[in-house]
Scaffold this motif. Structure first.
Motif, mmCIF file in Angstrom:
data_model
loop_
_atom_site.group_PDB
_atom_site.id
_atom_site.type_symbol
_atom_site.label_atom_id
_atom_site.label_comp_id
_atom_site.label_asym_id
_atom_site.label_seq_id
_atom_site.Cartn_x
_atom_site.Cartn_y
_atom_site.Cartn_z
ATOM 1 N N GLU A 206 -1.897 -1.105 -1.500
ATOM 2 C CA GLU A 206 -1.684 -0.437 -0.212
ATOM 3 C C GLU A 206 -3.013 -0.229 0.502
ATOM 4 O O GLU A 206 -3.118 -0.414 1.720
ATOM 5 C CB GLU A 206 -0.972 0.912 -0.405
ATOM 6 N N ASN A 230 1.611 6.799 3.436
ATOM 7 C CA ASN A 230 2.740 7.543 2.866
ATOM 8 C C ASN A 230 3.092 8.774 3.701
ATOM 9 O O ASN A 230 3.225 9.892 3.199
ATOM 10 C CB ASN A 230 2.453 7.894 1.408
ATOM 11 N N CYS A 250 6.621 6.619 4.548
ATOM 12 C CA CYS A 250 6.246 5.327 5.115
ATOM 13 C C CYS A 250 4.896 4.910 4.540
ATOM 14 O O CYS A 250 3.901 5.626 4.711
ATOM 15 C CB CYS A 250 6.168 5.410 6.633
ATOM 16 N N ASP A 251 4.842 3.762 3.886
ATOM 17 C CA ASP A 251 3.635 3.333 3.189
ATOM 18 C C ASP A 251 2.423 3.305 4.118
ATOM 19 O O ASP A 251 1.411 3.950 3.879
ATOM 20 C CB ASP A 251 3.830 1.950 2.571
ATOM 21 N N ASP A 260 6.419 1.372 10.828
ATOM 22 C CA ASP A 260 6.320 1.575 9.383
ATOM 23 C C ASP A 260 6.135 0.220 8.716
ATOM 24 O O ASP A 260 6.983 -0.667 8.847
ATOM 25 C CB ASP A 260 7.602 2.246 8.861
ATOM 26 N N GLU A 262 5.915 -1.489 5.145
ATOM 27 C CA GLU A 262 6.246 -1.210 3.756
ATOM 28 C C GLU A 262 5.678 -2.290 2.852
ATOM 29 O O GLU A 262 6.006 -3.476 3.013
ATOM 30 C CB GLU A 262 7.765 -1.135 3.577
ATOM 31 N N GLN A 264 5.960 -4.044 -0.324
ATOM 32 C CA GLN A 264 7.073 -4.213 -1.254
ATOM 33 C C GLN A 264 6.567 -4.808 -2.568
ATOM 34 O O GLN A 264 6.654 -6.013 -2.801
ATOM 35 C CB GLN A 264 8.156 -5.088 -0.617
ATOM 36 N N HIS A 269 10.363 -2.569 -6.175
ATOM 37 C CA HIS A 269 11.368 -3.112 -5.255
ATOM 38 C C HIS A 269 12.209 -4.217 -5.903
ATOM 39 O O HIS A 269 12.683 -5.119 -5.234
ATOM 40 C CB HIS A 269 10.685 -3.652 -3.996
ATOM 41 N N ASP A 278 16.553 0.187 -0.247
ATOM 42 C CA ASP A 278 15.614 -0.263 0.781
ATOM 43 C C ASP A 278 16.342 -0.600 2.072
ATOM 44 O O ASP A 278 15.870 -0.287 3.172
ATOM 45 C CB ASP A 278 14.845 -1.498 0.295
ATOM 46 N N THR A 282 15.766 1.256 5.628
ATOM 47 C CA THR A 282 15.368 0.513 6.824
ATOM 48 C C THR A 282 16.340 0.761 7.968
ATOM 49 O O THR A 282 15.935 1.025 9.115
ATOM 50 C CB THR A 282 15.299 -0.994 6.520
ATOM 51 N N GLY A 294 8.279 -5.312 6.494
ATOM 52 C CA GLY A 294 8.034 -5.424 5.066
ATOM 53 C C GLY A 294 6.936 -6.430 4.772
ATOM 54 O O GLY A 294 6.849 -7.482 5.415
#
Length: 345
Positions: A206, A230, A250-251, A260, A262, A264, A269, A278, A282, A294
């Motif tokens: 991340e 996050n 939200c990553d 957002d 994400e 994955q 996941h 997921d 979404t 994503g």
């Protein structure tokens, strides 16, 4: 000092008459010790200002302190050489077990943590400045800052990789400490790195994604601004009906624009239940007007895929691509190499 029964406490049998004659660990060694404590309380060294000992106590005492710290706190040995702070050049020479760092500054604020028996370690904010002083790669320093303020740990702080760890610091705490200690060697580099830090990253991947997208173009990033990591979004009634959840994390998030991103990962996941959750998440965010993008591990590894994702985010942010640096393409490739991401096109 209370220490978990899984480790023997540091003995007070060699108690010193004054803290200035103790042994002070700094740099990455201090971060490894604090990480290994895993939430066990480490008392702050009292006093408005602090100075490290004028001289080390000798080879045998330093090596004894290393062994005692390892016994009391660590499941793995301290990385060698351990970093020891002294207030002036000493007759005690460095060895394969430890390195000496001359430090003449007087520190303001919570600078040291007491380990017991005259043994102290730099607090995370001071250790960050110390690492900045010897770090030639600013990107590596920024990654360290993300980890200190995030919820993961890695060998960057001398411990095995683990997720859902307690942050050692916050961007605000690091900024305040750097502001209070501007004359300490490394504080200037630390202050520059702080411009690009964020709280709450949950993994090294991340962090890498945030830096590739968010860093200015001069660093080889896409100049989209460092996202919130996050970030918590409260669900409205429609989103709750879709997902059954009251909020979402939200990553990588640009909340003002409801974007957002994400990451994955395969770990979190995989499986039909995860894919279903997921999808509901979404759809719930989209019902509130959010854009959800994503990013898979393979896409992060791909230069071309990352370019496309950045273009999509830029469009939703309403930003035009305006390149004002020379050799921008080469800078992007360099940043990926610094982050240990493939740079092939």
């Amino acid at each position: 000092m209370s220490i978990s029964s899984a480790h023997a406490p540091i003995s007070a049998s060699h108690s010193c008459s004054s803290e200035v004659f103790g042994i002070y660990f700094g740099y990455k060694t201090a971060l490894q010790i604090v990480r290994a404590a895993r939430g066990r309380p480490l008392a702050k060294l009292s006093g408005a200002r602090h100075a490290v000992p004028e001289r080390a106590l000798g080879k045998s005492r330093i090596e004894e302190a290393i062994r005692r710290v390892e016994s009391a706190y660590l499941d793995v040995p301290l990385e060698r050489p351990a970093h020891v702070l002294v207030g002036s050049p000493s007759r005690c020479r460095a060895s394969g077990e430890y390195a000496l760092h001359v430090c003449t500054s007087r520190f303001k604020g919570d600078s040291f943590l007491r380990l017991g028996d005259g043994i102290c370690a730099s607090a995370p904010a001071l250790a960050f400045i110390q690492e900045a002083a010897r770090c030639e790669d600013e990107i590596s320093l920024i990654e360290l800052g993300f980890e200190l303020c995030g919820t993961y740990q890695s060998w960057r702080t001398g411990v095995p990789t683990r997720y859902r760890a307690k942050p050692l610091a916050s961007v605000r705490a690091l900024s305040d400490y750097v502001s209070d200690n501007p004359s300490v060697r490394g504080s200037g580099k630390a202050a520059r790195a702080l411009r690009y830090l964020a709280d709450g990253s949950a993994s090294p991947r991340e962090t890498k994604q945030a830096l590739v997208l968010g860093l200015p173009m001069g660093y080889g990033g896409h100049g989209l601004g460092i996202p919130r990591m996050n970030y918590e979004v409260r669900a409205n009634a429609a989103a709750r009906a879709i997902s059954g959840r009251s909020s979402f994390r939200c990553d990588l998030c640009w909340p003002e624009h409801k974007i957002d991103v994400e990451y994955q990962s395969r770990e979190w996941h995989e499986g039909e239940a995860s894919r279903l959750a997921d999808s509901r998440r979404t759809n719930a965010l989209m019902a509130m007007g959010w854009t959800v993008i994503g990013v898979t591990n393979d896409e992060l590894e791909s230069f071309a895929a990352t370019e496309g994702i950045a273009q999509t985010i830029r469009r939703h942010l309403g930003k035009r691509l305006q390149v004002r640096v020379s050799d921008y393409h080469a800078r992007k490739l360099k940043l990926r190499r610094q982050l240990c991401l493939p740079s092939n096109e």
